[in-house]
Design a protein around this motif. Structure first.
Motif, PDB file in Angstrom:
ATOM      1  N   ASN A 193     -33.686 -54.998  73.738  1.00 56.13           N
ATOM      2  CA  ASN A 193     -34.648 -54.093  73.112  1.00 56.13           C
ATOM      3  C   ASN A 193     -34.275 -52.651  73.458  1.00 56.13           C
ATOM      4  N   ARG A 194     -35.064 -51.718  72.998  1.00 56.99           N
ATOM      5  CA  ARG A 194     -34.749 -50.289  73.226  1.00 56.99           C
ATOM      6  C   ARG A 194     -34.705 -49.912  74.692  1.00 56.99           C
ATOM      7  N   ALA A 195     -35.446 -50.642  75.514  1.00 57.15           N
ATOM      8  CA  ALA A 195     -35.463 -50.361  76.954  1.00 57.15           C
ATOM      9  C   ALA A 195     -34.301 -51.050  77.673  1.00 57.15           C
ATOM     10  N   GLY A 196     -33.520 -51.851  76.950  1.00 53.96           N
ATOM     11  CA  GLY A 196     -32.373 -52.520  77.548  1.00 53.96           C
ATOM     12  C   GLY A 196     -32.652 -53.919  78.073  1.00 53.96           C
ATOM     13  N   TYR A 197     -33.868 -54.405  77.869  1.00 54.13           N
ATOM     14  CA  TYR A 197     -34.210 -55.748  78.331  1.00 54.13           C
ATOM     15  C   TYR A 197     -33.682 -56.803  77.364  1.00 54.13           C
ATOM     16  N   ARG A 198     -33.252 -57.931  77.907  1.00 51.27           N
ATOM     17  CA  ARG A 198     -32.793 -59.040  77.078  1.00 51.27           C
ATOM     18  C   ARG A 198     -33.964 -59.588  76.271  1.00 51.27           C
ATOM     19  N   ILE A 199     -33.682 -59.881  74.989  1.00 51.07           N
ATOM     20  CA  ILE A 199     -34.689 -60.489  74.127  1.00 51.07           C
ATOM     21  C   ILE A 199     -34.028 -61.636  73.367  1.00 51.07           C
ATOM     22  N   TYR A 200     -34.813 -62.649  73.072  1.00 53.74           N
ATOM     23  CA  TYR A 200     -34.323 -63.851  72.415  1.00 53.74           C
ATOM     24  C   TYR A 200     -35.254 -64.200  71.269  1.00 53.74           C
ATOM     25  N   ASP A 201     -34.691 -64.790  70.220  1.00 53.84           N
ATOM     26  CA  ASP A 201     -35.545 -65.302  69.147  1.00 53.84           C
ATOM     27  C   ASP A 201     -35.528 -66.830  69.217  1.00 53.84           C
ATOM     28  N   GLU A 202     -36.245 -67.468  68.315  1.00 51.75           N
ATOM     29  CA  GLU A 202     -36.341 -68.932  68.350  1.00 51.75           C
ATOM     30  C   GLU A 202     -34.983 -69.600  68.154  1.00 51.75           C
ATOM     31  N   GLN A 203     -34.136 -69.007  67.330  1.00 50.35           N
ATOM     32  CA  GLN A 203     -32.791 -69.559  67.117  1.00 50.35           C
ATOM     33  C   GLN A 203     -31.982 -69.497  68.415  1.00 50.35           C
ATOM     34  N   ASP A 204     -32.077 -68.385  69.134  1.00 51.89           N
ATOM     35  CA  ASP A 204     -31.398 -68.266  70.426  1.00 51.89           C
ATOM     36  C   ASP A 204     -31.912 -69.342  71.378  1.00 51.89           C
ATOM     37  N   THR A 253     -39.107 -62.997  75.842  1.00 49.31           N
ATOM     38  CA  THR A 253     -38.541 -62.310  77.005  1.00 49.31           C
ATOM     39  C   THR A 253     -37.763 -63.310  77.850  1.00 49.31           C
ATOM     40  N   VAL A 254     -37.060 -62.812  78.843  1.00 52.73           N
ATOM     41  CA  VAL A 254     -36.362 -63.689  79.783  1.00 52.73           C
ATOM     42  C   VAL A 254     -37.365 -64.640  80.432  1.00 52.73           C
ATOM     43  N   ALA A 255     -38.512 -64.130  80.830  1.00 48.96           N
ATOM     44  CA  ALA A 255     -39.537 -64.972  81.461  1.00 48.96           C
ATOM     45  C   ALA A 255     -39.966 -66.107  80.532  1.00 48.96           C
ATOM     46  N   ASP A 256     -40.114 -65.809  79.235  1.00 52.52           N
ATOM     47  CA  ASP A 256     -40.477 -66.847  78.268  1.00 52.52           C
ATOM     48  C   ASP A 256     -39.403 -67.930  78.208  1.00 52.52           C
TER      49      ASP A 256
END
Length: 75
Positions: A37-48, A7-10
């Motif tokens: 994600n489906r709710a529109g929140y930014r999500i990141y993976d380890e590569q990002d 998440t953004v917080a992470d």
């Protein structure tokens, strides 16, 4: 949400930056727009995250980047 995403917080916690910093980088086009994600929140993976860490390092420690500002006459 799938646990492989951050998440953004992470991201903020790992990079030790402010939310506005991350959003400003995105708005200025300095970093790619993140997946959502489906709710529109930014999500990141380890590569990002690795790309963001590299960008943050360049910004916070320019002296560690030989030639980073070479040719920048306004610097």
């Amino acid at each position: 949400m799938d646990s492989k995403y951050l998440t953004v917080a992470d991201v903020l916690s790992r990079l030790k930056i402010a939310r506005t910093t991350l959003y400003n980088w995105e708005k200025a086009g300095l970093i790619p727009k993140p997946k959502r994600n489906r709710a529109g929140y930014r999500i990141y993976d380890e590569q990002d995250l690795k790309k963001l860490e590299a960008y943050a390092f360049k910004i916070h420690y320019p002296e560690e980047q030989p030639g980073l500002f070479d040719g920048d006459k306004d610097a």
